[in-house]
Design a protein around this motif. Structure first.
Motif, PDB file in Angstrom:
ATOM      1  N   GLY A 164      14.670  -9.441 -14.874  1.00 59.71           N
ATOM      2  CA  GLY A 164      13.557  -8.501 -14.832  1.00 59.71           C
ATOM      3  C   GLY A 164      12.320  -8.919 -15.593  1.00 59.71           C
ATOM      4  O   GLY A 164      11.345  -8.156 -15.682  1.00 59.71           O
ATOM      5  N   TYR A 165      12.314 -10.130 -16.124  1.00 57.63           N
ATOM      6  CA  TYR A 165      11.203 -10.582 -16.972  1.00 57.63           C
ATOM      7  C   TYR A 165       9.880 -10.614 -16.220  1.00 57.63           C
ATOM      8  O   TYR A 165       8.853 -10.149 -16.739  1.00 57.63           O
ATOM      9  N   TYR A 166       9.872 -11.152 -15.004  1.00 59.42           N
ATOM     10  CA  TYR A 166       8.601 -11.274 -14.282  1.00 59.42           C
ATOM     11  C   TYR A 166       7.983  -9.920 -13.960  1.00 59.42           C
ATOM     12  O   TYR A 166       6.758  -9.767 -13.989  1.00 59.42           O
ATOM     13  N   GLY A 167       8.813  -8.938 -13.663  1.00 61.33           N
ATOM     14  CA  GLY A 167       8.270  -7.606 -13.409  1.00 61.33           C
ATOM     15  C   GLY A 167       7.582  -7.035 -14.634  1.00 61.33           C
ATOM     16  O   GLY A 167       6.505  -6.421 -14.540  1.00 61.33           O
ATOM     17  N   GLN A 168       8.173  -7.248 -15.809  1.00 64.11           N
ATOM     18  CA  GLN A 168       7.572  -6.763 -17.056  1.00 64.11           C
ATOM     19  C   GLN A 168       6.271  -7.499 -17.365  1.00 64.11           C
ATOM     20  O   GLN A 168       5.281  -6.889 -17.781  1.00 64.11           O
ATOM     21  N   LEU A 169       6.266  -8.815 -17.146  1.00 60.76           N
ATOM     22  CA  LEU A 169       5.073  -9.602 -17.431  1.00 60.76           C
ATOM     23  C   LEU A 169       3.947  -9.249 -16.477  1.00 60.76           C
ATOM     24  O   LEU A 169       2.780  -9.141 -16.881  1.00 60.76           O
ATOM     25  N   LEU A 170       4.284  -9.040 -15.211  1.00 65.31           N
ATOM     26  CA  LEU A 170       3.281  -8.646 -14.225  1.00 65.31           C
ATOM     27  C   LEU A 170       2.660  -7.299 -14.593  1.00 65.31           C
ATOM     28  O   LEU A 170       1.433  -7.125 -14.524  1.00 65.31           O
TER      29      LEU A 170
ATOM     30  N   ALA B 129      17.672 -12.771 -10.280  1.00 68.90           N
ATOM     31  CA  ALA B 129      17.668 -11.603 -11.169  1.00 68.90           C
ATOM     32  C   ALA B 129      16.247 -11.112 -11.446  1.00 68.90           C
ATOM     33  O   ALA B 129      16.069 -10.116 -12.149  1.00 68.90           O
ATOM     34  N   ASN B 130      15.251 -11.805 -10.902  1.00 67.28           N
ATOM     35  CA  ASN B 130      13.852 -11.388 -11.028  1.00 67.28           C
ATOM     36  C   ASN B 130      13.210 -11.075  -9.676  1.00 67.28           C
ATOM     37  O   ASN B 130      12.009 -10.792  -9.612  1.00 67.28           O
ATOM     38  N   ALA B 131      13.985 -11.157  -8.602  1.00 69.49           N
ATOM     39  CA  ALA B 131      13.418 -11.018  -7.255  1.00 69.49           C
ATOM     40  C   ALA B 131      12.940  -9.592  -6.981  1.00 69.49           C
ATOM     41  O   ALA B 131      13.545  -8.612  -7.445  1.00 69.49           O
ATOM     42  N   ARG B 132      11.830  -9.521  -6.246  1.00 72.13           N
ATOM     43  CA  ARG B 132      11.317  -8.261  -5.706  1.00 72.13           C
ATOM     44  C   ARG B 132      10.797  -8.538  -4.306  1.00 72.13           C
ATOM     45  O   ARG B 132      10.533  -9.688  -3.946  1.00 72.13           O
ATOM     46  N   GLU B 133      10.633  -7.497  -3.525  1.00 74.95           N
ATOM     47  CA  GLU B 133      10.154  -7.684  -2.157  1.00 74.95           C
ATOM     48  C   GLU B 133       8.776  -8.314  -2.105  1.00 74.95           C
ATOM     49  O   GLU B 133       8.430  -8.994  -1.125  1.00 74.95           O
ATOM     50  N   ASP B 134       7.972  -8.112  -3.147  1.00 81.19           N
ATOM     51  CA  ASP B 134       6.609  -8.638  -3.142  1.00 81.19           C
ATOM     52  C   ASP B 134       6.469  -9.903  -3.998  1.00 81.19           C
ATOM     53  O   ASP B 134       5.365 -10.287  -4.372  1.00 81.19           O
ATOM     54  N   PHE B 135       7.581 -10.565  -4.299  1.00 82.73           N
ATOM     55  CA  PHE B 135       7.559 -11.839  -5.031  1.00 82.73           C
ATOM     56  C   PHE B 135       7.957 -12.971  -4.072  1.00 82.73           C
ATOM     57  O   PHE B 135       8.836 -12.793  -3.221  1.00 82.73           O
ATOM     58  N   GLU B 136       7.332 -14.132  -4.242  1.00 80.57           N
ATOM     59  CA  GLU B 136       7.776 -15.332  -3.533  1.00 80.57           C
ATOM     60  C   GLU B 136       8.083 -16.426  -4.552  1.00 80.57           C
ATOM     61  O   GLU B 136       7.417 -16.532  -5.588  1.00 80.57           O
ATOM     62  N   PHE B 137       9.103 -17.212  -4.253  1.00 79.04           N
ATOM     63  CA  PHE B 137       9.520 -18.316  -5.112  1.00 79.04           C
ATOM     64  C   PHE B 137       9.344 -19.616  -4.328  1.00 79.04           C
ATOM     65  O   PHE B 137      10.086 -19.883  -3.381  1.00 79.04           O
ATOM     66  N   ILE B 138       8.349 -20.404  -4.723  1.00 74.36           N
ATOM     67  CA  ILE B 138       8.053 -21.647  -4.021  1.00 74.36           C
ATOM     68  C   ILE B 138       8.827 -22.764  -4.705  1.00 74.36           C
ATOM     69  O   ILE B 138       8.492 -23.185  -5.820  1.00 74.36           O
ATOM     70  N   LEU B 139       9.877 -23.227  -4.059  1.00 70.99           N
ATOM     71  CA  LEU B 139      10.784 -24.233  -4.596  1.00 70.99           C
ATOM     72  C   LEU B 139      10.354 -25.588  -4.062  1.00 70.99           C
ATOM     73  O   LEU B 139      10.436 -25.843  -2.857  1.00 70.99           O
TER      74      LEU B 139
ATOM     75  N   MET C 104       1.962  -7.702   1.332  1.00 75.09           N
ATOM     76  CA  MET C 104       1.165  -8.567   0.462  1.00 75.09           C
ATOM     77  C   MET C 104       2.038  -9.089  -0.685  1.00 75.09           C
ATOM     78  O   MET C 104       2.792  -8.343  -1.304  1.00 75.09           O
ATOM     79  N   VAL C 105       1.916 -10.389  -0.961  1.00 71.22           N
ATOM     80  CA  VAL C 105       2.684 -10.989  -2.052  1.00 71.22           C
ATOM     81  C   VAL C 105       1.959 -10.724  -3.369  1.00 71.22           C
ATOM     82  O   VAL C 105       0.784 -11.048  -3.529  1.00 71.22           O
ATOM     83  N   LYS C 106       2.674 -10.155  -4.313  1.00 66.85           N
ATOM     84  CA  LYS C 106       2.085  -9.831  -5.605  1.00 66.85           C
ATOM     85  C   LYS C 106       2.150 -11.017  -6.555  1.00 66.85           C
ATOM     86  O   LYS C 106       1.217 -11.271  -7.326  1.00 66.85           O
ATOM     87  N   LEU C 107       3.275 -11.746  -6.534  1.00 63.57           N
ATOM     88  CA  LEU C 107       3.471 -12.840  -7.476  1.00 63.57           C
ATOM     89  C   LEU C 107       4.065 -14.049  -6.767  1.00 63.57           C
ATOM     90  O   LEU C 107       5.057 -13.933  -6.050  1.00 63.57           O
ATOM     91  N   SER C 108       3.454 -15.202  -7.006  1.00 61.95           N
ATOM     92  CA  SER C 108       3.997 -16.484  -6.560  1.00 61.95           C
ATOM     93  C   SER C 108       4.524 -17.237  -7.775  1.00 61.95           C
ATOM     94  O   SER C 108       3.791 -17.425  -8.747  1.00 61.95           O
ATOM     95  N   VAL C 109       5.781 -17.665  -7.698  1.00 64.03           N
ATOM     96  CA  VAL C 109       6.410 -18.445  -8.770  1.00 64.03           C
ATOM     97  C   VAL C 109       6.631 -19.861  -8.248  1.00 64.03           C
ATOM     98  O   VAL C 109       7.337 -20.051  -7.259  1.00 64.03           O
TER      99      VAL C 109
END
Length: 325
Positions: free
Chosen positions: A98-104, A26-36, A1-6
């Motif tokens: 690591g910013y997105y992990g902290q914000l999440l 530098a903010n990537a995690r297995e449960d993050f997706e980056f929609i470019l 399951m994707v936790k965060l979509s950027v």
């Protein structure tokens, strides 16, 4: 399951995109997706994004066949997003590691619909922290309560979509999409709608987003007709706020803000192309005539002399005067 979509739109930012993409890594995690979203860039940006699709964990590349502007590109990203939470980044800005992990973690702990955060503004080598104009931090509140007062800067004046994180239920409720085709001020109707219709929000004292200001290719630096979309954006704010159950209380804030933005553009009219400057004057006069006149009068009476005088001069112009000039 994707936790965060950027959601990250890109248009002709080949100089800055590598920094943006490195910060995403530098903010990537297995449960993050980056929609470019490649908004039909015409420089070297598409090739940079093709490499990122291969190399950046969680990257999803979407291409536009024609340029649609920031609002449309963000909507494309929203339509592809699968995450429980969503956020935005512009293609020429960057993040702290690591910013997105902290914000999440912070928004999950608070359990609210959305959070707003401070940011670092970067102009050449200068850095300055810009804070959400809301005093209470780390407290869940009703976002409607953060719209007023009318005569001070409030959370709706801090309209940066990338300065926050948003629960998916807002997307499901129809609150996260932008007005398609708006080329500037696209965040204004969006932030007003969030504050009127979402249930809970909080402000956090985090500043891990770095906003690059003064980029030559940025629309805010270009004095062409696309800049005038701010009028369509604020017309929408006025129209939707006028239908709100608290319209009597909220309209003075909306009208005063609209007037302040008009005055700002009129005060910097020399940066517009001549025909756009003429159109700015005529459209501004028409916009003020569309506003609730009693609310407009109170707004002008409450402003400083220079801004109010500038607006009254334009408002007095007969219809079509500037177009004919």
């Amino acid at each position: 399951m994707v936790k965060l979509s950027v959601i990250v739109p890109f248009y002709n930012v080949q100089t800055y995109a590598p920094d943006t993409l490195r910060s995403l890594r530098a903010n990537a995690r297995e449960d993050f997706e980056f929609i470019l979203v490649d908004d039909c860039a015409t420089d070297g940006t598409p090739e940079i994004l093709e490499r990122a699709e291969r190399d950046l964990p969680g990257a999803v590349l979407v291409r536009h066949e024609k340029n649609g502007g920031l609002a449309t590109a963000r909507n494309t990203g929203l339509d592809r997003a699968t995450g429980e939470y969503l956020t935005f980044l512009d293609g020429d800005d960057w993040l702290a590691p690591g910013y997105y992990g902290q914000l999440l973690a912070a928004i999950e702990d608070l359990g609210c619909d959305f959070v707003r955060v401070d940011h670092v503004q970067c102009t050449a080598r200068a850095r300055s922290i810009h804070r959400v104009p809301h005093g209470r931090r780390d407290v869940v509140m009703n976002p409607r309560d953060a719209i007023l007062p009318a005569d001070r800067s409030t959370s709706v004046d801090y309209a940066f979509a990338w300065a926050g994180m948003y629960h998916r239920r807002l997307l499901d409720d129809g609150l996260l999409h932008f007005t398609d085709g708006l080329r500037t001020a696209e965040d204004r109707p969006w932030i007003w709608r969030l504050h009127r219709e979402a249930r809970t929000f909080a402000v956090l004292g985090m500043h891990g987003v770095f906003y690059r200001r003064g980029v030559a290719s940025s629309l805010t630096q270009i004095g062409d007709v696309r800049q005038l979309d701010f009028i369509r954006a604020f017309d929408q704010v006025i129209e939707e706020t006028a239908r709100d159950r608290d319209a009597d209380a909220l309209l003075p804030k909306a009208v005063r803000t609209y007037c302040a933005i008009i005055s700002h553009h009129l005060g910097n009219i020399e940066r517009f192309e001549p025909q756009v400057a003429r159109k700015l004057r005529s459209m501004s006069a028409a916009a003020m005539k569309r506003m609730p006149q009693d609310v407009l009068k109170d707004a002008l009476d409450s402003m400083d002399y220079e801004r109010a005088a500038r607006l009254r001069r334009v408002k007095r112009r007969p219809a079509g005067a500037e177009v004919a000039a």
